[in-house]
Structure formats: structure tokens, C-alpha cells
Design an enzyme around this catalytic site. Sequence first.
Site, PDB file in Angstrom:
ATOM      1  N   LYS A 124       0.859  -1.190   0.000  1.00  0.00           N
ATOM      2  CA  LYS A 124       0.000   0.000   0.000  1.00  0.00           C
ATOM      3  C   LYS A 124       0.888   1.230   0.000  1.00  0.00           C
ATOM      4  O   LYS A 124       2.036   1.158   0.439  1.00  0.00           O
ATOM      5  CB  LYS A 124      -0.868   0.013   1.268  1.00  0.00           C
ATOM      6  N   GLY A 163      -5.760   2.669  -7.121  1.00  0.00           N
ATOM      7  CA  GLY A 163      -6.401   3.765  -6.394  1.00  0.00           C
ATOM      8  C   GLY A 163      -6.835   3.377  -4.992  1.00  0.00           C
ATOM      9  O   GLY A 163      -6.842   2.211  -4.608  1.00  0.00           O
ATOM     10  N   ASP A 164      -7.174   4.375  -4.221  1.00  0.00           N
ATOM     11  CA  ASP A 164      -7.805   4.239  -2.910  1.00  0.00           C
ATOM     12  C   ASP A 164      -8.384   5.633  -2.631  1.00  0.00           C
ATOM     13  O   ASP A 164      -8.617   6.390  -3.589  1.00  0.00           O
ATOM     14  CB  ASP A 164      -6.781   3.801  -1.836  1.00  0.00           C
ATOM     15  N   ASN A 238     -15.892   6.316  -4.785  1.00  0.00           N
ATOM     16  CA  ASN A 238     -15.936   5.197  -5.727  1.00  0.00           C
ATOM     17  C   ASN A 238     -16.696   3.993  -5.169  1.00  0.00           C
ATOM     18  O   ASN A 238     -17.586   3.452  -5.828  1.00  0.00           O
ATOM     19  CB  ASN A 238     -14.494   4.808  -6.112  1.00  0.00           C
ATOM     20  N   SER A 381      -8.620  -5.673 -10.266  1.00  0.00           N
ATOM     21  CA  SER A 381      -7.264  -5.205 -10.590  1.00  0.00           C
ATOM     22  C   SER A 381      -6.411  -6.378 -11.071  1.00  0.00           C
ATOM     23  O   SER A 381      -5.638  -6.255 -12.021  1.00  0.00           O
ATOM     24  CB  SER A 381      -6.598  -4.578  -9.363  1.00  0.00           C
TER      25      SER A 381
HETATM   26  P1  NDP Z   1     -12.981   7.928  -2.489  1.00  0.00           P
HETATM   27  O1  NDP Z   1     -11.892   8.911  -2.297  1.00  0.00           O
HETATM   28  O2  NDP Z   1     -13.552   7.707  -3.840  1.00  0.00           O
HETATM   29  O3  NDP Z   1     -14.199   8.258  -1.511  1.00  0.00           O
HETATM   30  C1  NDP Z   1     -14.035   8.340  -0.145  1.00  0.00           C
HETATM   31  C2  NDP Z   1     -15.350   8.766   0.466  1.00  0.00           C
HETATM   32  O4  NDP Z   1     -15.259   8.686   1.892  1.00  0.00           O
HETATM   33  C3  NDP Z   1     -15.710  10.200   0.161  1.00  0.00           C
HETATM   34  O5  NDP Z   1     -17.103  10.320   0.147  1.00  0.00           O
HETATM   35  C4  NDP Z   1     -15.103  10.960   1.331  1.00  0.00           C
HETATM   36  O6  NDP Z   1     -15.714  12.209   1.566  1.00  0.00           O
HETATM   37  C5  NDP Z   1     -15.383   9.995   2.452  1.00  0.00           C
HETATM   38  N1  NDP Z   1     -14.356  10.118   3.503  1.00  0.00           N
HETATM   39  C6  NDP Z   1     -13.022   9.922   3.382  1.00  0.00           C
HETATM   40  N2  NDP Z   1     -12.404  10.135   4.538  1.00  0.00           N
HETATM   41  C7  NDP Z   1     -13.368  10.473   5.407  1.00  0.00           C
HETATM   42  C8  NDP Z   1     -13.360  10.805   6.778  1.00  0.00           C
HETATM   43  N3  NDP Z   1     -12.216  10.837   7.482  1.00  0.00           N
HETATM   44  N4  NDP Z   1     -14.571  11.085   7.361  1.00  0.00           N
HETATM   45  C9  NDP Z   1     -15.722  11.041   6.632  1.00  0.00           C
HETATM   46  N5  NDP Z   1     -15.778  10.740   5.331  1.00  0.00           N
HETATM   47  C10 NDP Z   1     -14.623  10.452   4.740  1.00  0.00           C
HETATM   48  O7  NDP Z   1     -12.433   6.553  -1.884  1.00  0.00           O
HETATM   49  P2  NDP Z   1     -12.961   5.073  -2.119  1.00  0.00           P
HETATM   50  O8  NDP Z   1     -14.426   5.071  -2.309  1.00  0.00           O
HETATM   51  O9  NDP Z   1     -12.097   4.462  -3.147  1.00  0.00           O
HETATM   52  O10 NDP Z   1     -12.580   4.390  -0.734  1.00  0.00           O
HETATM   53  C11 NDP Z   1     -13.500   4.291   0.348  1.00  0.00           C
HETATM   54  C12 NDP Z   1     -13.047   3.187   1.291  1.00  0.00           C
HETATM   55  O11 NDP Z   1     -13.019   1.938   0.570  1.00  0.00           O
HETATM   56  C13 NDP Z   1     -11.650   3.322   1.889  1.00  0.00           C
HETATM   57  O12 NDP Z   1     -11.648   2.735   3.174  1.00  0.00           O
HETATM   58  C14 NDP Z   1     -10.782   2.474   0.958  1.00  0.00           C
HETATM   59  O13 NDP Z   1      -9.588   2.054   1.586  1.00  0.00           O
HETATM   60  C15 NDP Z   1     -11.728   1.327   0.688  1.00  0.00           C
HETATM   61  N6  NDP Z   1     -11.492   0.513  -0.501  1.00  0.00           N
HETATM   62  C16 NDP Z   1     -11.403   1.076  -1.734  1.00  0.00           C
HETATM   63  C17 NDP Z   1     -11.220   0.284  -2.853  1.00  0.00           C
HETATM   64  C18 NDP Z   1     -11.188   0.851  -4.225  1.00  0.00           C
HETATM   65  O14 NDP Z   1     -11.107   0.052  -5.178  1.00  0.00           O
HETATM   66  N7  NDP Z   1     -11.282   2.155  -4.434  1.00  0.00           N
HETATM   67  C19 NDP Z   1     -11.078  -1.178  -2.729  1.00  0.00           C
HETATM   68  C20 NDP Z   1     -11.266  -1.672  -1.381  1.00  0.00           C
HETATM   69  C21 NDP Z   1     -11.449  -0.844  -0.328  1.00  0.00           C
HETATM   70  P3  NDP Z   1     -15.329  13.515   0.681  1.00  0.00           P
HETATM   71  O15 NDP Z   1     -16.058  13.338  -0.625  1.00  0.00           O
HETATM   72  O16 NDP Z   1     -15.814  14.672   1.470  1.00  0.00           O
HETATM   73  O17 NDP Z   1     -13.847  13.464   0.537  1.00  0.00           O
HETATM   74  O1  2IT Z   2      -8.045  -1.524  -0.521  1.00  0.00           O
HETATM   75  C1  2IT Z   2      -8.024  -1.989  -1.670  1.00  0.00           C
HETATM   76  O2  2IT Z   2      -8.182  -3.202  -1.889  1.00  0.00           O
HETATM   77  C2  2IT Z   2      -7.835  -1.068  -2.795  1.00  0.00           C
HETATM   78  N1  2IT Z   2      -7.752   0.129  -2.573  1.00  0.00           N
HETATM   79  C3  2IT Z   2      -7.717  -1.602  -4.193  1.00  0.00           C
HETATM   80  C4  2IT Z   2      -6.325  -2.106  -4.455  1.00  0.00           C
HETATM   81  C5  2IT Z   2      -6.015  -2.481  -5.861  1.00  0.00           C
HETATM   82  O3  2IT Z   2      -4.840  -2.813  -6.088  1.00  0.00           O
HETATM   83  O4  2IT Z   2      -6.888  -2.504  -6.731  1.00  0.00           O
END
Ligand code: NDP
Ligand code: 2IT
Length: 449
Positions: A124, A163-164, A238, A381
Site C-alpha cells: 500500500k 487507487g484508494d 468510488n 485489478s
Molecule cells: P474515495 O476517495 O472515492 O471516496 C471516499 C469517500 O469517503 C468520500 O465520500 C469521502 O468524503 C469519504 N471520507 C473519506 N475520509 C473520510 C473521513 N475521514 N470522514 C468522513 N468521510 C470520509 O475513496 P474510495 O471510495 O475508493 O474508498 C473508500 C473506502 O473503501 C476506503 O476505506 C478504501 O480504503 C476502501 N477501498 C477502496 C477500494 C477501491 O477500489 N477504491 C477497494 C477496497 C477498499 P469527501 O467526498 O468529502 O472526501
Molecule cells: O483496498 C483496496 O483493496 C484497494 N484500494 C484496491 C487495491 C487495488 O490494487 O486494486
Amino acid sequence: MYVKNVIEKVKSNYPSQKEFHQAVEEVLISLSPVIDKNKKYQENAILERLVIPDREIHFRVTWVDDKGNVQVNRAYRIEFNSAIGPYKGGLRFHPSVHEGIIKFLGFEQVFKNSLTTLAMGGGKGGSDFNPKGKSDGEVMRFCQAFMNELYRHIGAHTDVPAGDIGVGGREIGYLFGQYRKLTNRFDGVLTGKGLSWGGSLVRPEATGYGCVYFAEEMLKERGESLEGKVCTVSGSGNVAIYTVEKLYHLGAKPVTVSDSKGMIYDEGGIDVALLKELKELKRASLEEYIKIKPQAKYTKISDYKEGSNAVWSIPCFAAFPSATENELNAIDAKTLLQNGCKCVSEGANMPSTLEATDLFLKAKICYGPGKAANAGGVAVSGLEMAQNASKHSWDFEVVDKHLHNIMENIFANSSQTAKEFGDPTNLVLGANIAGFRKVADAMIDQGIL
Ligand code: NDP
Ligand code: 2IT
């Protein structure tokens, strides 16, 4: 004793890394039954080896903002374990990023990637850079400066970031472009790429869709389904967006989303098209939602009841925490359970505190821990890497079917493992042991390293 000692050592060696302690504690405690049964894990010091990453890269990112000021950020790539494949895992750009956050995410990723059944190790990375309020030019210059250091550590067979939080298609584009420029190579070195330059269909949808498929599997085993059920979702990025979309496909009604400023409760059901427009296109606050849909209710974070997340106060059949770590605590868990919630499927990484997790496990509801329920993102991925390696692109239906199968398998494997260890509804134990065994046995096969 062995497990406890390793946890204590992690805590004393890294006293400030609270999120990392939490992830290690959750995983290691649930591994106790398999560790006790098999002396080989202790004899090979597997736990001591798993809690220390193969390597940590800390670097500085220096870039120039639109006003001509020099900006400096801290950045990380933590390569945790590559026993079963190249390091794989996302990059997070958020001001809260520090070493402990990246370590917790990298540690979780090792087991999650193992569960997908694809050949991916865990890693990560990220930075304390805040993309919010920055121009596209600033984000591009930051990403280019980030890659100026990262490129020497990654590769299609070495380490493949994605991404994350704060890193989506735009950022992956700038990162990939700079990698290509620096190396003069067109490699599948990042996933989440655009469709015309090596990306995979379904990758944007994968985490959210996968998390709903996982919930469906948990419910199916109990003769239940999501059809016609009210669901709550946190986050609006996302993962949350495509969770909402898939819930509609299955006939459920998602009624909430949230962001870092507040939450929307739309009793009639969240408007997905509006959500996408606000969050994917305009990068706006959710407050804008009620300007278009005045019948919905917006609650600012400052108006949440102290110590709780207002999203979890809305009665629901199933809850999908999809924002960030520790966004659901014991108070929230009690509220959900009192209101009759029967299913929690975690789209985010470690969204429930240890106390909240315990409450869900004790109540024996369907509880899908993040590393199982949100593995669909990294799984697709992995499929993107396979398509890049074979220079083919698969149709949407083909990738979606693979994703569905993978989520079914993760549930079946976690559930079967939980049964094997005598705690049939405990998918925390099931997922952790199933993910662990494959990595630990590969480490043993490959010798003392
Ligand atoms: P994004 O950046 O697309 O969205 C994050 C969302 O969470 C936004 O709505 C953001 O609000 C909100 N957010 C972030 N931090 C905080 C906080 N401290 N308090 C309140 N709201 C918060 O990220 P993702 O959707 O990609 O990721 C969301 C979660 O899913 C994370 O835990 C990530 O690690 C996990 N994840 C993501 C994967 C992926 O493929 N993208 C895969 C597996 C897990 P705002 O719009 O105001 O920033
Ligand atoms: O937490 C996760 O699994 C991710 N943010 C996606 C990682 C990836 O390599 O697609």
C-alpha cells in the site's frame, strides 16, 4: 501466548501506529486456533515475519502550486509481502495519511489479496497530499513528482499500485503517464487505468458491486435476500457510488450516503445519477444534493450526536460502511442492532472498531469484514493485470461474471473455514485464517527469508 507476545511487540515497537495495532490485533487473535493447531507457524516465526513489511519506502514529494509556491509532502510505498505474487494495493492521497495508516492498509491487503485466489502479494502507499480544492494542474504536478520517486520501486512483476481514497481515474492517468515518460515502457504497472490505455471494464464498479455480491451470499445462506430491503451506505466516493448502484440492480433501496462534511437521507432512495454528477464530475459537497432534491434531508457532521455517525442511526436491513476506517463504533453498532439490522458488509477497510466488530459477531448477524467483502476491487485489478499480460480486453459481462464468481468463492472459503474451526457464523475468523494459510504456507515452502 505466542500470538499475544507478537501483538505486544508490535505495540511497543511502534507506539504511535494505532490503526496498525488494531489491524494486527484483529487478525492475530482470530488466527489463534490455527496457530495453536500447527506448530510449524511458530517454528518458522511466521507471525513475527508477517507484521514487519518486506520494505518501507518513505520519500519526499516536492511540487509547485498554481501560485508558484513550492509545496512539500510526505509519501510512502510499503511493500508488505510478496510470497504469493507481486506486491499489489492502492495509493491513498489524504491529509490523514501517515506511516501507521499505510501499514494497517498494507497488512490487511496481504490477506485480502490471498482470498481473491489470484497471484497477488500485499502492499500500500500514499501521501498526506490533499487533492481537495486543488486544480487539475496541481494534481498533475503532484502526481508527476510522486512518480519521479516511485517509478524505481514498482513494475508489472514487482509492485502494482492502484487507487484508494483520493486516487481515482484522473490520478492514475497522471501517474501512469509519468511512469511511461520516465521508463519509456508501456507496462501494466498500475491498475484502474483508462479503457483506451490498458484499463479493464468493471474496475470502477468492482469494489461496490463486489461488496453487494458478498452481502447477497451471506444472506442467501440464511434464506434471505436484499430484494425490497432498505439499506444504508456511508461515503460517496468510488466504493459507495457503485454499492448504491448494485443495490438498485438487486431490488434494494439505498437511502443514505455521506461525505467528510455530512450525510444525505433520501427516504425515497438515493438518486444515483445525481450522486455521480455531484461526486464523479463536479467533485462537489453532498450539500448540493438537497438543492436538486429538496425532499431529502442533509445533516452536517457538526450536528451528528456526539460520538456517533448519523448514517448508522437510520433504521435499515443491511448497512454498507464505505467511507473510511473506524467510521462505525460500538454506539453505532448497538443502534444498528437495536433497529433490526441483519447484515453489515464492509466496503471500506476496517470501518468498524474492534468493539463494534465484537458486537456484530456476538449478535451473529451476517457480518462481512472488509478484507473479504471489499476484495472485489483488487480482484478486478488482478483481472486487469491478466488482460494486460495477454494484451486482450474482456467484455463487461465476462469481467462481471469473474467478479461474481470470485466473491462467491471468498464467501464459501471464509464460511467453510469458519465452520472448520467451530465458529460457523464468524467470517472474521474464517476470512483471516483462509487468507493467512495460503500466504504462510507459501512462505514456509520458500524458506527462511
Ligand atoms: P474515495 O476517495 O472515492 O471516496 C471516499 C469517500 O469517503 C468520500 O465520500 C469521502 O468524503 C469519504 N471520507 C473519506 N475520509 C473520510 C473521513 N475521514 N470522514 C468522513 N468521510 C470520509 O475513496 P474510495 O471510495 O475508493 O474508498 C473508500 C473506502 O473503501 C476506503 O476505506 C478504501 O480504503 C476502501 N477501498 C477502496 C477500494 C477501491 O477500489 N477504491 C477497494 C477496497 C477498499 P469527501 O467526498 O468529502 O472526501
Ligand atoms: O483496498 C483496496 O483493496 C484497494 N484500494 C484496491 C487495491 C487495488 O490494487 O486494486
